[in-house]
Motif scaffolding. Structure first.
Motif, short mmCIF file in Angstrom:
data_model
loop_
_atom_site.label_atom_id
_atom_site.label_comp_id
_atom_site.label_asym_id
_atom_site.label_seq_id
_atom_site.Cartn_x
_atom_site.Cartn_y
_atom_site.Cartn_z
N UNK A 1 10.47 -3.61 -4.91
CA UNK A 1 9.14 -4.23 -4.80
C UNK A 1 8.13 -3.37 -5.54
N UNK A 2 7.39 -3.99 -6.41
CA UNK A 2 6.30 -3.31 -7.10
C UNK A 2 4.99 -3.97 -6.71
N UNK A 3 4.00 -3.14 -6.43
CA UNK A 3 2.70 -3.62 -5.99
C UNK A 3 1.65 -3.14 -6.98
N UNK A 4 0.82 -4.04 -7.44
CA UNK A 4 -0.20 -3.74 -8.43
C UNK A 4 -1.57 -4.02 -7.83
N UNK A 5 -2.34 -2.95 -7.64
CA UNK A 5 -3.66 -3.08 -7.05
C UNK A 5 -4.73 -3.17 -8.13
N UNK A 6 -5.77 -3.91 -7.85
CA UNK A 6 -6.89 -4.01 -8.79
C UNK A 6 -8.14 -4.41 -8.02
N UNK A 7 -9.28 -4.28 -8.69
CA UNK A 7 -10.53 -4.77 -8.13
C UNK A 7 -11.51 -3.72 -7.67
N UNK A 8 -11.13 -2.45 -7.73
CA UNK A 8 -12.06 -1.41 -7.31
C UNK A 8 -13.21 -1.27 -8.28
N UNK A 9 -14.21 -0.49 -7.87
CA UNK A 9 -15.36 -0.26 -8.73
C UNK A 9 -16.48 0.39 -7.97
N UNK A 10 -17.63 0.39 -8.62
CA UNK A 10 -18.84 0.99 -8.05
C UNK A 10 -19.74 -0.12 -7.53
N UNK A 11 -20.20 0.03 -6.30
CA UNK A 11 -21.05 -0.98 -5.70
C UNK A 11 -22.10 -0.29 -4.83
N UNK A 12 -23.23 -0.91 -4.71
CA UNK A 12 -24.28 -0.36 -3.85
C UNK A 12 -23.98 -0.67 -2.39
N UNK A 13 -24.47 0.15 -1.52
CA UNK A 13 -24.32 -0.09 -0.09
C UNK A 13 -24.87 -1.48 0.24
N UNK A 14 -24.12 -2.18 1.08
CA UNK A 14 -24.49 -3.55 1.43
C UNK A 14 -23.84 -4.60 0.55
N UNK A 15 -23.24 -4.16 -0.53
CA UNK A 15 -22.62 -5.08 -1.48
C UNK A 15 -21.21 -5.47 -1.09
N UNK A 16 -20.56 -6.19 -2.00
CA UNK A 16 -19.21 -6.71 -1.74
C UNK A 16 -18.29 -6.45 -2.92
N UNK A 17 -17.02 -6.36 -2.61
CA UNK A 17 -15.96 -6.27 -3.61
C UNK A 17 -14.74 -7.00 -3.07
N UNK A 18 -13.90 -7.45 -3.98
CA UNK A 18 -12.62 -8.02 -3.58
C UNK A 18 -11.49 -7.28 -4.29
N UNK A 19 -10.59 -6.75 -3.49
CA UNK A 19 -9.40 -6.10 -4.03
C UNK A 19 -8.24 -7.08 -4.04
N UNK A 20 -7.37 -6.91 -5.03
CA UNK A 20 -6.17 -7.73 -5.13
C UNK A 20 -4.94 -6.85 -5.17
N UNK A 95 -0.03 -1.56 0.17
CA UNK A 95 1.10 -1.11 1.00
C UNK A 95 1.98 -2.31 1.30
N UNK A 96 3.28 -2.07 1.28
CA UNK A 96 4.20 -3.12 1.65
C UNK A 96 5.37 -2.56 2.45
N UNK A 97 5.84 -3.33 3.42
CA UNK A 97 6.95 -2.89 4.26
C UNK A 97 7.98 -4.00 4.36
N UNK A 98 9.23 -3.62 4.01
CA UNK A 98 10.32 -4.58 4.07
C UNK A 98 11.47 -4.02 4.88
N UNK A 99 11.20 -2.92 5.60
CA UNK A 99 12.26 -2.10 6.15
C UNK A 99 12.23 -0.78 5.42
N UNK A 100 11.80 -0.81 4.20
CA UNK A 100 11.40 0.35 3.41
C UNK A 100 9.92 0.19 3.11
N UNK A 101 9.29 1.32 2.82
CA UNK A 101 7.85 1.34 2.56
C UNK A 101 7.59 1.44 1.07
N UNK A 102 6.65 0.65 0.60
CA UNK A 102 6.27 0.66 -0.81
C UNK A 102 4.77 0.86 -0.95
#
Length: 113
Positions: A1-20, A95-102
């Motif tokens: 299993x491969x996991x690809x994270x994205x969506x981080x960045x710089x935001x002001x307090x009170x703001x919003x972000x969406x991670x994938x 993070x992913x768990x299938x019996x093993x941790x990824x």
């Protein structure tokens, strides 16, 4: 299993972000999938996870502000983060768990006060 994270960045307090977090295969094969985070000088901690039957678990510090969801057709899990606080600044890891941790690579979220 491969996991690809994205969506981080710089935001002001009170703001919003969406991670994938995109999985290399079907996320149905992953029992639990979600997000941990690690702030500078601190241990990695659970943020939110979702099971393959849709049950969720959130850290108390993010309840009511963050929402985890999954798109099975896209093999992707999302973390919608709202009302961000300076204390949410961290590297977020898929993070992913299938019996093993990824682990996916981290994505940095910086909240400016």
């Amino acid at each position: 299993v491969q996991l690809q994270a994205s969506g981080g960045g710089l935001v002001q307090a009170g703001g919003s972000l969406r991670l994938s977090c995109a999985a290399s295969g079907s996320i149905f094969s992953i029992s639990v999938i979600g997000w941990f985070r690690q702030a500078p000088g601190k241990q990695r901690e659970l943020v939110a996870v979702i099971s393959n039957v849709g049950s969720t678990n959130y850290a108390d510090s993010v309840k009511g502000r963050f929402t985890i969801s999954r798109d099975n057709a896209k093999n992707t899990v999302y973390l919608q983060m709202s009302s961000l606080q300076f204390e949410d600044t961290a590297v977020y890891y898929c993070y992913g768990y299938t019996g093993s941790t990824y682990w996916g690579q981290g994505t940095l979220v910086t909240v400016s006060s």
